[in-house]
Design a protein around this motif. Structure first.
Motif, mmCIF file in Angstrom:
data_model
loop_
_atom_site.group_PDB
_atom_site.id
_atom_site.type_symbol
_atom_site.label_atom_id
_atom_site.label_comp_id
_atom_site.label_asym_id
_atom_site.label_seq_id
_atom_site.Cartn_x
_atom_site.Cartn_y
_atom_site.Cartn_z
ATOM 1 N N PRO A 48 0.801 -1.231 0.000
ATOM 2 C CA PRO A 48 0.000 0.000 0.000
ATOM 3 C C PRO A 48 0.831 1.277 0.000
ATOM 4 O O PRO A 48 0.431 2.276 -0.593
ATOM 5 N N MET A 49 1.997 1.251 0.657
ATOM 6 C CA MET A 49 2.822 2.454 0.681
ATOM 7 C C MET A 49 3.368 2.789 -0.701
ATOM 8 O O MET A 49 3.525 3.965 -1.052
ATOM 9 N N ALA A 50 3.674 1.778 -1.503
ATOM 10 C CA ALA A 50 4.118 2.035 -2.873
ATOM 11 C C ALA A 50 3.028 2.758 -3.651
ATOM 12 O O ALA A 50 3.298 3.706 -4.399
ATOM 13 N N LEU A 51 1.783 2.323 -3.467
ATOM 14 C CA LEU A 51 0.664 2.967 -4.148
ATOM 15 C C LEU A 51 0.499 4.403 -3.671
ATOM 16 O O LEU A 51 0.234 5.312 -4.468
ATOM 17 N N ILE A 52 0.681 4.622 -2.374
ATOM 18 C CA ILE A 52 0.575 5.975 -1.821
ATOM 19 C C ILE A 52 1.665 6.868 -2.398
ATOM 20 O O ILE A 52 1.399 8.015 -2.807
ATOM 21 N N LEU A 53 2.886 6.369 -2.455
ATOM 22 C CA LEU A 53 3.994 7.164 -2.994
ATOM 23 C C LEU A 53 3.777 7.504 -4.466
ATOM 24 O O LEU A 53 4.031 8.631 -4.900
ATOM 25 N N VAL A 54 3.321 6.518 -5.243
ATOM 26 C CA VAL A 54 3.029 6.776 -6.662
ATOM 27 C C VAL A 54 1.916 7.818 -6.779
ATOM 28 O O VAL A 54 1.986 8.725 -7.617
ATOM 29 N N GLY A 55 0.893 7.699 -5.929
ATOM 30 C CA GLY A 55 -0.198 8.671 -5.943
ATOM 31 C C GLY A 55 0.279 10.080 -5.625
ATOM 32 O O GLY A 55 -0.139 11.054 -6.269
ATOM 33 N N VAL A 56 1.180 10.206 -4.652
ATOM 34 C CA VAL A 56 1.736 11.519 -4.300
ATOM 35 C C VAL A 56 2.535 12.083 -5.469
ATOM 36 O O VAL A 56 2.453 13.282 -5.790
ATOM 37 N N MET A 57 3.304 11.225 -6.153
ATOM 38 C CA MET A 57 4.091 11.680 -7.288
ATOM 39 C C MET A 57 3.199 12.127 -8.441
ATOM 40 O O MET A 57 3.497 13.112 -9.125
ATOM 41 N N ILE A 58 2.101 11.411 -8.653
ATOM 42 C CA ILE A 58 1.146 11.815 -9.692
ATOM 43 C C ILE A 58 0.543 13.173 -9.350
ATOM 44 O O ILE A 58 0.414 14.053 -10.204
ATOM 45 N N TRP A 59 0.196 13.368 -8.073
ATOM 46 C CA TRP A 59 -0.389 14.629 -7.612
ATOM 47 C C TRP A 59 0.582 15.788 -7.812
ATOM 48 O O TRP A 59 0.217 16.844 -8.352
ATOM 49 N N ILE A 60 1.846 15.599 -7.392
ATOM 50 C CA ILE A 60 2.857 16.648 -7.537
ATOM 51 C C ILE A 60 3.095 16.966 -9.018
ATOM 52 O O ILE A 60 3.186 18.125 -9.420
ATOM 53 N N HIS A 61 3.167 15.910 -9.835
ATOM 54 C CA HIS A 61 3.416 16.104 -11.270
ATOM 55 C C HIS A 61 2.298 16.910 -11.912
ATOM 56 O O HIS A 61 2.557 17.801 -12.737
ATOM 57 N N ARG A 62 1.074 16.638 -11.524
ATOM 58 C CA ARG A 62 -0.052 17.332 -12.156
ATOM 59 C C ARG A 62 -0.228 18.743 -11.611
ATOM 60 O O ARG A 62 -0.773 19.602 -12.315
ATOM 61 N N LEU A 63 0.239 18.984 -10.388
ATOM 62 C CA LEU A 63 0.229 20.360 -9.894
ATOM 63 C C LEU A 63 1.168 21.235 -10.716
ATOM 64 O O LEU A 63 0.905 22.416 -10.934
ATOM 65 N N LYS A 64 2.286 20.640 -11.162
ATOM 66 C CA LYS A 64 3.251 21.381 -11.955
ATOM 67 C C LYS A 64 2.854 21.479 -13.420
ATOM 68 O O LYS A 64 3.429 22.259 -14.171
ATOM 69 N N ASN A 65 1.885 20.661 -13.824
ATOM 70 C CA ASN A 65 1.426 20.649 -15.223
ATOM 71 C C ASN A 65 -0.092 20.746 -15.232
ATOM 72 O O ASN A 65 -0.801 19.763 -15.406
ATOM 73 N N ASN A 66 -0.589 21.967 -15.004
ATOM 74 C CA ASN A 66 -2.025 22.181 -14.850
ATOM 75 C C ASN A 66 -2.824 21.763 -16.071
ATOM 76 O O ASN A 66 -3.991 21.384 -15.972
ATOM 77 N N GLU A 67 -2.200 21.822 -17.253
ATOM 78 C CA GLU A 67 -2.933 21.458 -18.475
ATOM 79 C C GLU A 67 -3.337 20.000 -18.464
ATOM 80 O O GLU A 67 -4.322 19.613 -19.103
#
Length: 215
Positions: free
Chosen positions: A191-210
């Motif tokens: 589950p922690m791997a999924l959480i970390l991937v989810g956080v990375m997806i969130w950070i990536h999309r914050l930097k790429n609003n489009e």
């Protein structure tokens, strides 16, 4: 007018290598290949070996499919692609068994599951079947490397915080443990791997609003 050949490392070709490392990362943007990110990232070493294996398989399979694209009957193209990938995965698996047996045991069936990795099949179908060999080769390296970078980042935090080691070597001093520090066992669970991937997806999309607007 004479047709000028495009340089091997032209800006357009270099984008095939660079874009999957950032804005078009196959995991953080397309959310592909997540299953192996959950399974092989408890430690850095097996994650690195998995990343290198996927780079080799995807780069060479992209190249071969592109070379054969005009001769593959459309009705059986998926079967041919699977056969090429399976052949390359068998070679990689045998190399690991011969030269990195312990890591091969850690990776277990997950090397074989490269055959069904969504990133591999997706690039063969979406890119290699319609582009030239060199561009397909670069696309394979770029997308597989982008996948591998995410694996290594996740594995870095999971091994460091879950086991107190990196690449199998202890990096957190014994003095920390004597002072009461305890490894976080949650980090070695899937589950922690999924959480970390989810956080990375969130950070990536914050930097790429489009990317958020498109969804």
């Amino acid at each position: 007018m004479e047709n000028k050949k495009q340089p091997l490392f032209s800006p357009a070709n270099m984008k095939l290598l660079s874009k999957p490392l950032g804005r078009d990362n196959p995991i953080t943007v397309q959310v592909l290949g997540v299953c192996s990110a959950l399974a092989v990232t408890v430690q850095l070493q097996p994650a690195f070996v998995m990343a290198v294996s996927v780079i080799a398989v995807l780069a060479v399979s992209n190249l071969l499919v592109s070379l054969l694209r005009t001769t593959i009957p459309p009705r059986i193209r998926m079967i041919v692609q699977l056969m090429i990938v399976a052949f390359l995965v068998i070679i990689v698996d045998q190399i690991l068994l011969a030269f990195a047996f312990e890591i091969s045991r850690q990776l277990s069936i997950f090397v074989g599951l490269i055959i069904t990795n969504c990133i591999v099949m997706g690039r063969l179908e979406a890119f290699a079947m319609t582009n030239k060999p060199w561009q397909s080769f670069l696309d394979g390296i770029g997308n597989a490397t982008g996948y591998g970078v995410i694996l290594l980042i996740v594995a870095f935090f999971r091994e460091l915080l879950g086991s107190g080691t990196l690449w199998g070597f202890q990096v957190i001093p014994n003095a920390f443990y004597e002072a009461g520090y305890v490894n976080n066992g949650l980090f070695i669970l899937p589950p922690m791997a999924l959480i970390l991937v989810g956080v990375m997806i969130w950070i990536h999309r914050l930097k790429n609003n489009e990317l958020i607007e498109k969804n």
